[in-house]
Design a protein around this motif. Structure first.
Motif, PDB file in Angstrom:
ATOM      1  N   PHE A 109       0.856  -1.187   0.000  1.00  0.00           N
ATOM      2  CA  PHE A 109       0.000   0.000   0.000  1.00  0.00           C
ATOM      3  C   PHE A 109       0.890   1.234   0.000  1.00  0.00           C
ATOM      4  O   PHE A 109       1.931   1.263   0.656  1.00  0.00           O
ATOM      5  N   HIS A 126      -3.274  -1.349  14.878  1.00  0.00           N
ATOM      6  CA  HIS A 126      -3.660  -2.439  13.979  1.00  0.00           C
ATOM      7  C   HIS A 126      -2.473  -3.366  13.756  1.00  0.00           C
ATOM      8  O   HIS A 126      -1.314  -2.995  14.009  1.00  0.00           O
ATOM      9  N   ASP A 179       2.588   7.245   3.291  1.00  0.00           N
ATOM     10  CA  ASP A 179       2.310   6.092   4.140  1.00  0.00           C
ATOM     11  C   ASP A 179       2.554   4.818   3.333  1.00  0.00           C
ATOM     12  O   ASP A 179       1.958   4.644   2.271  1.00  0.00           O
TER      13      ASP A 179
END
Ligand code: 1HN
Length: 365
Positions: A109, A126, A179
Motif C-alpha cells: 500500500f 492495527h 504512508d
C-alpha cells in the motif's frame, strides 16, 4: 453451460491452461466440469500454468505520480473532509494495473497523508505495520507507543504492528507524508485486527528522544529484552541518513547497480528495520547511470533530492523531488541522475527473503 470456444476462454483461461490439454476435446468435458463444480471441485489442468507461472507475472505496472500533479488533490481533499471525519486523510496511490484495490504493487500500500495545522489524527492500532516517509512540512508529530517524535522532510518513521499511534500538526503549515503499509500481506493471511483508542490521543509515558537514546547510538541498554521484530528506533532522521551517504560517497566507488544504497537496519539484530517492509536510501551521483537490475520485490521509489530519469521496462520516467514511482517485480530498471539524487525505497524484499522467494538479476553478471 457456455460453449468452450468463447473469446472469454481465449483471453482468460488459456493463460493458465496446460499446453498438453487438447482444446478440441475440452468441449466434451464441460458436463464433467459443471458437475464437479457443484461439488466444489475444479480441474487443475485448466488453471495450472496461471497458478505456477514460469516467471513473475505482475499485474502491477510501471507508473509514476508527479508530486506537482498530486499535491492539488491533497489540498482539495482538505477543503472537503477533516482528519477527524476521515480518521486518516490519505489519497491512495493506486497502481493503474490494479485499479480499485488500494495497491501500489501487488503486496504494498502507498498513500499520501495530509494533516493541517491544529488537526489530530486520532489514536488507533492495527496488526498492519506502517512506515511514514516525510515529504513536506515541519514539526508535526507522530506518537507511537507513548512517545512522540517530530517529523522533518526525509525522515523515515516506523509504526510497528499493534502499537497505538496518533499524529498531530502543531505547526502553521500543512504536513504531507507517504504512508507505506503491509496490510495486503496481513490480509492475505487473514490476520488483521484493529482497535480505536477511546480518547483522541494516547497518553505519553516516555520523553521525546527516548528511543533514540536507547537504540540510536550503536549501544543498547544491557539486559533489555526485545520482543518485537521491529527496530526500536522509530524515527531515522534524514540529517543522519544524508550524512552517512555523503561520507560513504567520499571514499567508496559507486556500485554499478545500486550507486550508493544503504539499508535501514534494526540495531537489535542487524536485520531490516521492519519485519515486513525493506527500506533503503539511495544516493545516485550527478551523471551516474545505474546498470540494469531486476528483482522479485516490486519497489516504491520516492525522490528526496535531485533530478533524473528511470527506465522501467519499456517506459522512461523523468523525476524530481517528491515524485513517486514504482518498479514491478522482475521488470528491469535503471536510473540516471542529472543532479545528485537521493531516493527513498521500500519493498517487500524482507518477506520474500524469509520465505526463500527472493531473487535478483544484475545485467552483465
Ligand atoms: C493508517 O492507520 C494510517 O495511522 C495511514 O496514519 C494510512 C492506510 C490504510 C490503513 C491504515 C495512519 C493508512 C492507515
Amino acid at each position: 453451460m457456455k460453449p468452450d470456444n468463447s473469446a472469454h476462454r481465449e483471453a482468460g483461461v488459456l493463460a493458465g491452461i496446460v499446453p498438453s490439454v487438447n482444446l478440441a476435446a475440452e468441449a466434451g468435458r464441460m458436463d464433467f466440469y459443471e458437475r464437479a463444480r457443484s461439488r466444489n471441485l475444479a480441474p487443475l489442468w485448466r488453471v495450472l500454468h496461471g497458478l505456477v507461472t514460469d516467471r513473475p507475472a505482475p499485474r502491477c505496472v510501471p507508473a509514476m505520480w508527479r508530486y506537482a500533479e498530486v499535491r492539488p488533490y491533497l489540498m482539495e481533499a482538505c477543503q472537503l473532509i477533516s482528519t477527524g471525519e476521515a480518521e486518516r486523510r490519505v489519497m491512495v496511490l493506486e497502481n493503474p494495473g490494479l485499479p480499485g484495490e488500494s495497491r501500489i504493487t501487488q503486496s504494498l500500500f502507498a498513500g499520501l497523508q495530509i494533516i493541517l495545522p491544529g488537526e489530530i489524527a486520532p489514536a488507533h492500532k492495527h496488526v498492519a505495520s506502517a512506515l511514514r516517509f516525510i515529504i513536506e512540512g515541519h514539526k508535526a508529530y507522530t506518537a507511537v507507543a507513548g512517545e512522540r517524535t517530530m517529523m522533518e522532510p526525509g525522515d523515515f518513521v516506523i509504526t510497528p504492528s499493534m502499537t497505538w499511534h496518533d499524529h498531530g500538526n502543531e505547526s502553521d503549515a500543512p504536513m504531507v507524508w507517504l504512508d507505506g503499509l503491509d496490510m495486503h500481506i496481513v490480509n492475505l493471511m487473514c490476520a488483521s485486527f484493529r482497535e480505536g483508542y477511546p480518547g483522541k490521543v494516547h497518553p505519553l509515558d516516555r520523553p521525546e528522544g527516548a528511543a533514540m537514546a536507547e537504540a540510536g547510538h550503536n549501544l543498547l541498554p544491557v539486559d533489555q529484552v526485545y520482543a518485537s521484530q521491529t527496530s526500536p528506533i522509530f524515527n531515522y532522521p534524514y540529517k543522519r541518513t544524508r550524512e552517512a551517504l555523503d561520507q560513504l560517497a567520499r571514499f567508496r566507488a559507486a556500485d554499478a547497480w545500486h550507486a550508493y544504497k544503504m539499508k535501514y537496519i534494526n540495531p537489535v539484530n542487524g536485520g531490516w528495520a521492519m519485519p515486513t517492509l525493506s527500506t533503503w536510501m539511495q544516493l545516485i551521483p550527478r551523471g551516474f547511470n545505474t546498470a540494469s537490475y531486476r528483482s522479485t520485490d516490486s519497489a516504491v521509489f520516492t525522490v528526496v533530492e535531485g533530478t533524473g530519469s528511470s527506465k522501467i521496462g519499456a517506459e522512461t520516467f523523468d523525476w524530481g523531488p517528491h515524485d513517486i514511482f514504482v518498479a514491478p517485480s522482475w521488470v528491469a530498471h535503471e536510473h540516471t541522475a542529472s543532479s545528485d539524487a537521493v531516493v527513498f525505497i521500500y519493498s517487500d524484499r524482507v518477506v520474500q527473503e524469509k520465505l526463500d522467494f527472493w531473487r535478483e538479476e544484475k545485467a552483465g553478471v
